[in-house]
Design an enzyme around this catalytic site. Structure first.
Site, PDB file in Angstrom:
ATOM      1  N   TYR A 140       3.136   9.833  -0.703  1.00 28.21           N
ATOM      2  CA  TYR A 140       4.192   9.269   0.153  1.00 28.21           C
ATOM      3  C   TYR A 140       5.583   9.494  -0.447  1.00 28.21           C
ATOM      4  O   TYR A 140       6.583   9.354   0.251  1.00 28.21           O
ATOM      5  CB  TYR A 140       3.996   7.766   0.396  1.00 28.21           C
ATOM      6  CG  TYR A 140       2.705   7.358   1.084  1.00 28.21           C
ATOM      7  CD1 TYR A 140       1.858   8.303   1.670  1.00 28.21           C
ATOM      8  CD2 TYR A 140       2.335   6.025   1.153  1.00 28.21           C
ATOM      9  CE1 TYR A 140       0.676   7.917   2.283  1.00 28.21           C
ATOM     10  CE2 TYR A 140       1.153   5.627   1.778  1.00 28.21           C
ATOM     11  CZ  TYR A 140       0.329   6.583   2.331  1.00 28.21           C
ATOM     12  OH  TYR A 140      -0.843   6.189   2.940  1.00 28.21           O
ATOM     13  N   HIS A 152      -7.579   9.462  -2.228  1.00 29.88           N
ATOM     14  CA  HIS A 152      -6.961   9.475  -0.899  1.00 29.88           C
ATOM     15  C   HIS A 152      -7.863  10.099   0.175  1.00 29.88           C
ATOM     16  O   HIS A 152      -7.960   9.571   1.284  1.00 29.88           O
ATOM     17  CB  HIS A 152      -5.615  10.218  -0.985  1.00 29.88           C
ATOM     18  CG  HIS A 152      -4.607   9.763   0.020  1.00 29.88           C
ATOM     19  ND1 HIS A 152      -3.267   9.631  -0.257  1.00 29.88           N
ATOM     20  CD2 HIS A 152      -4.742   9.400   1.325  1.00 29.88           C
ATOM     21  CE1 HIS A 152      -2.633   9.221   0.831  1.00 29.88           C
ATOM     22  NE2 HIS A 152      -3.506   9.070   1.802  1.00 29.88           N
ATOM     23  N   LYS A 192      -2.607   5.691  -4.381  1.00 27.37           N
ATOM     24  CA  LYS A 192      -3.726   6.612  -4.124  1.00 27.37           C
ATOM     25  C   LYS A 192      -3.498   7.929  -4.843  1.00 27.37           C
ATOM     26  O   LYS A 192      -2.368   8.411  -4.931  1.00 27.37           O
ATOM     27  CB  LYS A 192      -3.864   6.883  -2.615  1.00 27.37           C
ATOM     28  CG  LYS A 192      -3.833   5.619  -1.774  1.00 27.37           C
ATOM     29  CD  LYS A 192      -4.059   5.876  -0.301  1.00 27.37           C
ATOM     30  CE  LYS A 192      -3.660   4.657   0.516  1.00 27.37           C
ATOM     31  NZ  LYS A 192      -2.227   4.554   0.814  1.00 27.37           N
ATOM     32  N   ASP A 226       0.843  -1.196   0.000  1.00 25.77           N
ATOM     33  CA  ASP A 226       0.000   0.000   0.000  1.00 25.77           C
ATOM     34  C   ASP A 226       0.879   1.247   0.000  1.00 25.77           C
ATOM     35  O   ASP A 226       1.507   1.584   1.000  1.00 25.77           O
ATOM     36  CB  ASP A 226      -0.891   0.008   1.250  1.00 25.77           C
ATOM     37  CG  ASP A 226      -1.816   1.220   1.262  1.00 25.77           C
ATOM     38  OD1 ASP A 226      -2.917   1.116   0.677  1.00 25.77           O
ATOM     39  OD2 ASP A 226      -1.446   2.263   1.825  1.00 25.77           O
TER      40      ASP A 226
HETATM   41  N1  NAP Z   1      -5.306   6.392   3.513  1.00 27.74           N
HETATM   42  C1  NAP Z   1      -4.744   7.150   4.419  1.00 27.74           C
HETATM   43  O1  NAP Z   1      -5.102   8.333   4.594  1.00 27.74           O
HETATM   44  C2  NAP Z   1      -3.670   6.583   5.268  1.00 27.74           C
HETATM   45  C3  NAP Z   1      -3.221   7.294   6.404  1.00 27.74           C
HETATM   46  C4  NAP Z   1      -2.220   6.711   7.190  1.00 27.74           C
HETATM   47  C5  NAP Z   1      -1.709   5.468   6.861  1.00 27.74           C
HETATM   48  N2  NAP Z   1      -2.143   4.809   5.731  1.00 27.74           N
HETATM   49  C6  NAP Z   1      -1.594   3.491   5.335  1.00 27.74           C
HETATM   50  O2  NAP Z   1      -1.647   2.598   6.446  1.00 27.74           O
HETATM   51  C7  NAP Z   1      -0.346   2.087   6.701  1.00 27.74           C
HETATM   52  C8  NAP Z   1      -0.177   1.738   8.161  1.00 27.74           C
HETATM   53  O3  NAP Z   1      -0.459   2.862   8.979  1.00 27.74           O
HETATM   54  P1  NAP Z   1       0.671   3.673   9.792  1.00 27.74           P
HETATM   55  O4  NAP Z   1       1.956   3.554   9.080  1.00 27.74           O
HETATM   56  O5  NAP Z   1       0.102   5.017  10.026  1.00 27.74           O
HETATM   57  O6  NAP Z   1       0.706   2.994  11.220  1.00 27.74           O
HETATM   58  P2  NAP Z   1       0.733   1.497  11.838  1.00 27.74           P
HETATM   59  O7  NAP Z   1       0.958   0.470  10.796  1.00 27.74           O
HETATM   60  O8  NAP Z   1      -0.463   1.411  12.711  1.00 27.74           O
HETATM   61  O9  NAP Z   1       2.012   1.617  12.787  1.00 27.74           O
HETATM   62  C9  NAP Z   1       3.292   1.818  12.264  1.00 27.74           C
HETATM   63  C10 NAP Z   1       4.239   2.132  13.432  1.00 27.74           C
HETATM   64  O10 NAP Z   1       4.224   1.036  14.333  1.00 27.74           O
HETATM   65  C11 NAP Z   1       5.540   0.526  14.494  1.00 27.74           C
HETATM   66  N3  NAP Z   1       5.405  -0.942  14.483  1.00 27.74           N
HETATM   67  C12 NAP Z   1       5.105  -1.728  13.424  1.00 27.74           C
HETATM   68  N4  NAP Z   1       5.062  -3.023  13.776  1.00 27.74           N
HETATM   69  C13 NAP Z   1       5.350  -3.061  15.094  1.00 27.74           C
HETATM   70  C14 NAP Z   1       5.473  -4.116  16.028  1.00 27.74           C
HETATM   71  N5  NAP Z   1       5.303  -5.396  15.646  1.00 27.74           N
HETATM   72  N6  NAP Z   1       5.778  -3.807  17.310  1.00 27.74           N
HETATM   73  C15 NAP Z   1       5.950  -2.515  17.701  1.00 27.74           C
HETATM   74  N7  NAP Z   1       5.847  -1.469  16.863  1.00 27.74           N
HETATM   75  C16 NAP Z   1       5.546  -1.738  15.566  1.00 27.74           C
HETATM   76  C17 NAP Z   1       6.344   1.035  13.316  1.00 27.74           C
HETATM   77  O11 NAP Z   1       7.691   1.236  13.692  1.00 27.74           O
HETATM   78  P3  NAP Z   1       8.965   0.895  12.750  1.00 27.74           P
HETATM   79  O12 NAP Z   1       8.611   1.211  11.334  1.00 27.74           O
HETATM   80  O13 NAP Z   1      10.022   1.796  13.313  1.00 27.74           O
HETATM   81  O14 NAP Z   1       9.270  -0.554  12.961  1.00 27.74           O
HETATM   82  C18 NAP Z   1       5.664   2.356  13.014  1.00 27.74           C
HETATM   83  O15 NAP Z   1       6.171   3.378  13.846  1.00 27.74           O
HETATM   84  C19 NAP Z   1       0.566   3.213   6.202  1.00 27.74           C
HETATM   85  O16 NAP Z   1       1.898   2.823   6.048  1.00 27.74           O
HETATM   86  C20 NAP Z   1      -0.132   3.580   4.912  1.00 27.74           C
HETATM   87  O17 NAP Z   1       0.177   2.619   3.905  1.00 27.74           O
HETATM   88  C21 NAP Z   1      -3.120   5.366   4.939  1.00 27.74           C
END
Ligand code: NAP
Length: 276
Positions: free
Chosen positions: A52, A110, A77, A47
């Site tokens: 990004y 998005h 997106k 994704d």
């Molecule tokens: N459509 C939208 O508007 C929108 C908005 C936000 C996000 N997204 C998508 O959703 C994806 C995921 O959301 P997100 O990146 O916001 O947050 P997330 O996946 O909820 O959390 C990511 C964070 O958690 C840490 N993490 C990951 N696995 C872990 C584990 N097993 N134990 C402890 N910490 C862990 C990562 O650290 P490290 O990387 O340092 O390991 C990073 O800081 C994004 O990458 C993006 O593709 C979409």
């Protein structure tokens, strides 16, 4: 390694892995390594998004991975400033060029930006790209039920997916019910609550200890059992591997109830009603 992730069947019959790899906030020059690590660990869905700034790095990992294209599921997106019919067609071409792909699996608007009133025209361009065979499934992100209602009234292809902020502190009951009634798959962004306080909540830590798993695995398993598509992000190889190991255990009704009780309707990201 082959993938252990089961598919969700979208409303047009396309299969999407229930768990994928998110790359928000991964710099372009680190995206290639992160995506390559994820593909090696068994992820098949990636994704990304134009905004990004890492479609090129993501594309490099895809080009180098040696997996058949049809085994991969790539989402990107359309960014807010590119909304509108003609600008969407141009933005799609630019994303495809950066990704180095000749077709896309899923394209999402998005954000709805309701005040600008362009999402219907934008989606009509998505419908054209879909009809032309350039995208296998089209959908939206951050749409509230009222935005989806308008979109479905004024266009013909029901969105396959709505990708929304969703985690135990923001469980999105109204949206999930609306999606289920309309045949729209719910995809959870920030599924780990961005990895901060959520993974230290005592109820989640206790369930993790009970199952001999990590808090992140418990939260991801909760999503899976709810039927959500999830796209956890990590740049840490051990976490990338850990986050996909959630298909060989099950939460019981007591665990699910304890996590359901954590809802606070609390957003980490912007409010889709006003964000532009
Ligand atoms: N459509 C939208 O508007 C929108 C908005 C936000 C996000 N997204 C998508 O959703 C994806 C995921 O959301 P997100 O990146 O916001 O947050 P997330 O996946 O909820 O959390 C990511 C964070 O958690 C840490 N993490 C990951 N696995 C872990 C584990 N097993 N134990 C402890 N910490 C862990 C990562 O650290 P490290 O990387 O340092 O390991 C990073 O800081 C994004 O990458 C993006 O593709 C979409």
């Amino acid at each position: 390694m082959s993938s252990k992730v089961p598919p969700i069947i979208l409303n047009n019959g396309v299969e999407m892995p229930q768990l994928g790899f998110g790359v928000w906030q991964v710099p372009d020059d680190e995206a290639e390594t992160a995506v390559a690590t994820a593909l090696q660990a068994g992820y098949r869905s990636i994704d990304t998004a134009a905004v990004y700034g890492n479609e090129e790095g993501t594309g490099r990992a895809i080009a180098a991975c040696g997996l058949p294209r049809e085994e991969l599921f790539v989402t990107t997106k359309l960014w807010n400033s590119d909304q509108g019919y003609d600008s969407t067609l141009r933005a799609f071409d630019a994303s495809m060029e950066k990704l180095g792909l000749d077709y896309l699996d899923l394209y999402l608007i998005h954000w709805p930006r309701p005040a600008e009133g362009q999402y219907v025209d934008t989606y009509k361009a998505f419908e054209k790209l879909h009809a032309d065979g350039r995208i296998r499934a089209i959908g939206v992100s951050n749409f509230l039920p009222e935005h989806l209602r308008r979109l479905m009234d004024e266009t013909s292809v029901i969105p396959a997916v709505n990708q929304i902020e969703l985690h135990p502190h923001l469980q999105q009951h109204a949206s999930r019910e609306f999606h289920a009634a309309q045949g729209i798959a719910t995809e959870a962004w920030s599924p780990l609550g961005q990895g901060k306080g959520l993974l230290e909540v005592p109820a989640i830590v206790a369930i993790a200890q009970k199952h001999g798993r990590t808090p992140a695995q418990i939260v991801l398993r909760w999503h899976v059992q709810l039927g959500n598509i999830v796209i956890p992000k990590s740049v840490t190889p051990s976490r990338i591997k850990e986050n996909i190991e959630v298909f060989d255990f099950e939460l019981d009704t007591e665990d699910l109830a304890a996590i359901s009780a954590l809802n606070e309707d609390r957003r980490l990201g912007p409010d889709p009603a006003v964000f532009s």
